[in-house]
Write an enzyme that holds these catalytic residues in place. Structure first.
Site, PDB file in Angstrom:
ATOM      1  N   ARG B  16       0.733  -1.257   0.193  1.00  0.00           N
ATOM      2  CA  ARG B  16       0.018   0.203  -0.024  1.00  0.00           C
ATOM      3  C   ARG B  16       0.941   1.369   0.034  1.00  0.00           C
ATOM      4  NH1 ARG B  16      -0.636   4.691   2.403  1.00  0.00           N
ATOM      5  NH2 ARG B  16      -0.209   3.827   4.584  1.00  0.00           N
ATOM      6  N   ASP B  17       1.562   1.789   1.055  1.00  0.00           N
ATOM      7  CA  ASP B  17       2.187   3.058   1.229  1.00  0.00           C
ATOM      8  C   ASP B  17       3.585   2.706   0.441  1.00  0.00           C
ATOM      9  OD1 ASP B  17       2.930   5.308   2.138  1.00  0.00           O
ATOM     10  OD2 ASP B  17       3.900   4.621   4.075  1.00  0.00           O
ATOM     11  N   HIS B 208       6.029   4.551  12.749  1.00  0.00           N
ATOM     12  CA  HIS B 208       5.977   4.248  11.392  1.00  0.00           C
ATOM     13  C   HIS B 208       7.022   5.292  10.696  1.00  0.00           C
ATOM     14  CE1 HIS B 208       3.583   3.997   7.232  1.00  0.00           C
ATOM     15  NE2 HIS B 208       4.247   5.097   7.232  1.00  0.00           N
ATOM     16  N   HIS B 210       9.852   6.773   7.960  1.00  0.00           N
ATOM     17  CA  HIS B 210      10.462   6.953   6.609  1.00  0.00           C
ATOM     18  C   HIS B 210      11.723   7.232   6.523  1.00  0.00           C
ATOM     19  CE1 HIS B 210       6.720   6.920   3.937  1.00  0.00           C
ATOM     20  NE2 HIS B 210       6.226   6.795   5.388  1.00  0.00           N
ATOM     21  N   CYS B 241       9.762   8.706  -3.329  1.00  0.00           N
ATOM     22  CA  CYS B 241       9.261   9.490  -4.767  1.00  0.00           C
ATOM     23  C   CYS B 241       9.991   8.893  -5.777  1.00  0.00           C
ATOM     24  CB  CYS B 241       9.612  11.075  -4.437  1.00  0.00           C
ATOM     25  SG  CYS B 241       9.393  11.485  -6.103  1.00  0.00           S
ATOM     26  N   ASN B 250       9.796   4.115   2.532  1.00  0.00           N
ATOM     27  CA  ASN B 250       9.518   3.664   4.081  1.00  0.00           C
ATOM     28  C   ASN B 250      10.710   3.001   4.400  1.00  0.00           C
ATOM     29  OD1 ASN B 250       6.300   3.543   5.133  1.00  0.00           O
ATOM     30  ND2 ASN B 250       6.610   3.374   2.594  1.00  0.00           N
TER      31      ASN B 250
END
Lengths: 310, 310
Positions: B16-17, B208, B210, B241, B250
Site C-alpha cells: 500500500r504505502d 512508522h 520513513h 518518490c 518507508n
C-alpha cells in the site's frame, strides 16, 4: 553508559576509504578538489590518502603527489594510512604530520588482508610507530573487524580491546574501531565499546561504521550513548563495492550530520556544503548520489522550501 | 524508558504505502504475488490496499478486485486504508475484516492532504469508525507528521498525543505514529512516544518511519528502548518518490529485521525470504534494489558464504 557528548568530531575518510575501491582511476585534480570542498565545509580531519602498495591499491598510488600539492588549511589535519616503514618514509617525504596504522581484531582477516598474524602485525608496526613518533607525527590506530570477520565469524570484544590497547601502547592517540562488514547492531557495538573503555579512556576511542546492513546511524546513536565523541564517515557514503551498484560503503557523512545536529551535538560542519560536495563527487564518479540526508536536503532546496527548524 | 521488547510485530506496508506513488501501473497479479510472498516470509500484518479516490491515487484503484482475489492465510491480517464511509462500504463489500483510518498531527498537512482541519477530520471519521465497529472490523489509526510538517514546521508532541487519543476514542486498537517526512531524529521520536504513552498504553502504539534522512533504523532503536513493539515498514524500502531515483521511502523491512534479530527481538520472519521478495519486486518495478540488508544478504549468499552467527 556515559554522558552523550555535546560536541562531536568527524573524521572524513571519503578521499581514502571511500575512493580506494573505485574501479576507474580518479584524477588527482578531482581528489584535491574533493578534499578542499570538505575542508571548506568544516571537516577538520580528512584522511586524504594511503602510502600502501600501488599494485594492491592503485587508487592510492598518487598519494605522494597528492600530499605535495594539497594546500594545507590551519586547523585541518590530513592523515594518511601507512602500513610499514617504506610507507612511513614516503609519508614523511610528502610532508605529512599525522599517519594512521591498522590492525585487525580477528586472526582470519589479519592473515587475508595483510598476510600475517595479529601478533606479527604489531611487531611489524612497532618500528613504524617509533619512527613516526621520533619524527613528531601524531598517530592514529585502526582496529578492523570489531564485531565480525568474514573468515572467523563473531569476534570477541576482549580481542578488540587487546588490539586497541596495543595500538595505544605503540603511541596511537586515538583508536578507531571499525565494523568492517557493516553487520553489527547496537548491542554488539555497545559491548565492544564497553570492553575497550575498560582499558582506554572513551575520549581516545573513535567508531568507524559501514552501512552495508543499514545499521550505521543506529550504531552511531548507540555509540553516542556510550559517550563516544569521534566518528569516521565518508561523504556520499563512498566506499561501497563498486561492482554492486548502490551497495553502501562507509556511513554517509550527510546522514551522520543529520543525526548529530538533530540530537543537538555540535560539529562545526555545514550539512548543505557537504551535500553539494557529495552530489558533486558522485557525479564525477558516475554514481547515483547515495546519501539519503544529502539527497533530501538538496531536494528540499530545489523545492525552495524553508528548512524545517525542529 | 520502558523495557525493550523481546518480540516485535511488523506491519508490512509495502503493497500500500510502498506502491501508491509508483508512476507506472502495477499489475494486479504482481500485487497479489507480492502479498503472497510476504505472507510466506512470515509477515502477519500486510496492508494490502486503500479504498481511496482512484483519481487521486490511481495505484490503489484495484483494491476492491485485489481483496476479492486475495487468498487469505490463517493468522495473517490484510488491512486497508479507508478515508470515509464510501471507502468503508467498498472495503466491507470486498470482505475485509480490518481497516485503518488516518489523521494528521499538524493542521497544515491535514488541510493539504485531506482538505479539512484536524478537528473536522475526526468528526468525519466518527461515523466511519462506528460503522466499522458495528460490522465487527478491527480498526487501526494513523497519525502523520508526528515530528515535522512540510507546511507548519515542528509539531508539538502534545498535538500528536491528542490526535492519537481521539483515534483510540473512535475505537482504534492500535495507533501508528508516522514520521511522514523522515526527518525525525532519536530524541524527537522519544519525546513523541513519551507524550503519547502518557495517554495510551505503549502496547497500543506502533511507529512508522520513513528513511528520507537515513534515520529510520536509529529511530526504531530509540523506539524499542521506549518499549514500542510494533513497527511499520516496507519491503525493499518501497515508497520513495519515484521521480527521484534511489530516493528512500518507508524504512526497509530488510534493514529492520537485521536490527531486530541482531538485538535478539523475535519476529517470526525469514530475512532471506524477504530479501528475495524485495529484489523481485524491485525488478518488477524497474528499480534498483534499495534495501541495504537485503542486498547484503543476497550478496553473501551469492558468494556462498556461511551466514555469520553473531
Amino acid at each position: 553508559m556515559a554522558a552523550r557528548p555535546t560536541r562531536v568530531r568527524l573524521v572524513e575518510t571519503g578521499p581514502r576509504d571511500g575512493l580506494q575501491n573505485e574501479p576507474m582511476p580518479v584524477p588527482l585534480a578531482v581528489k584535491l578538489e574533493l578534499i578542499e570542498r570538505l575542508a571548506a565545509a568544516g571537516l577538520t580531519t580528512i584522511e586524504a590518502g594511503a602510502f600502501v602498495s600501488p599494485k594492491r591499491v592503485p587508487q592510492m598510488a598518487d598519494s605522494g603527489a597528492l600530499y605535495r600539492e594539497l594546500p594545507r588549511r590551519a586547523g585541518v589535519s590530513y592523515p594518511a594510512l601507512v602500513p610499514n616503514l617504506a610507507g612511513l618514509e614516503a609519508a614523511l617525504e610528502a610532508g605529512l604530520d599525522s599517519v594512521a596504522l591498522f590492525v585487525s581484531a580477528s586472526e582470519g582477516f589479519s592473515q587475508h588482508n595483510i598476510a600475517c598474524s595479529r601478533a606479527d602485525s604489531l611487531v611489524r608496526l612497532a618500528p613504524v610507530a617509533a619512527r613516526a613518533r621520533a619524527a613528531g607525527l601524531s598517530l592514529r590506530g585502526y582496529v578492523s573487524c570489531i564485531v565480525a570477520c568474514p573468515y572467523d565469524g563473531a569476534v570477541d570484544p576482549a580481542a578488540v580491546a587487546e588490539m586497541a590497547l596495543r595500538l595505544a601502547d605503540l603511541g596511537c592517540d586515538e583508536i578507531s574501531l571499525g565494523d568492517t562488514l557493516g553487520i553489527a547492531t547496537a548491542d554488539s557495538v555497545r559491548r565492544v565499546i564497553e570492553a575497550v573503555a575498560r582499558r582506554l579512556p572513551r575520549e581516545r576511542i573513535a567508531m568507524h561504521f559501514h552501512d552495508t546492513y543499514g545499521q550505521g546511524i543506529a550504531n552511531t546513536l548507540a555509540s553516542l550513548e556510550e559517550g563516544i565523541a569521534t566518528f569516521d564517515s565518508a561523504v556520499a557514503g563512498l566506499g561501497g563495492c563498486p561492482f554492486a551498484p548502490g551497495a553502501s560503503g562507509n556511513v554517509a557523512t550527510e546522514d551522520l550530520l543529520h543525526l548529530l545536529h538533530g540530537l543537538g551535538c555540535e560539529t562545526g560542519i555545514d550539512p548543505m556544503a557537504v551535500a553539494v560536495t557529495g552530489a558533486w563527487i558522485s557525479a564525477r564518479l558516475g554514481r547515483p548520489y547515495a546519501a539519503r540526508a544529502g539527497r533530501a536536503l538538496l531536494a528540499a532546496a530545489a523545492r525552495t522550501e524553508a528548512p524545517i527548524a525542529l
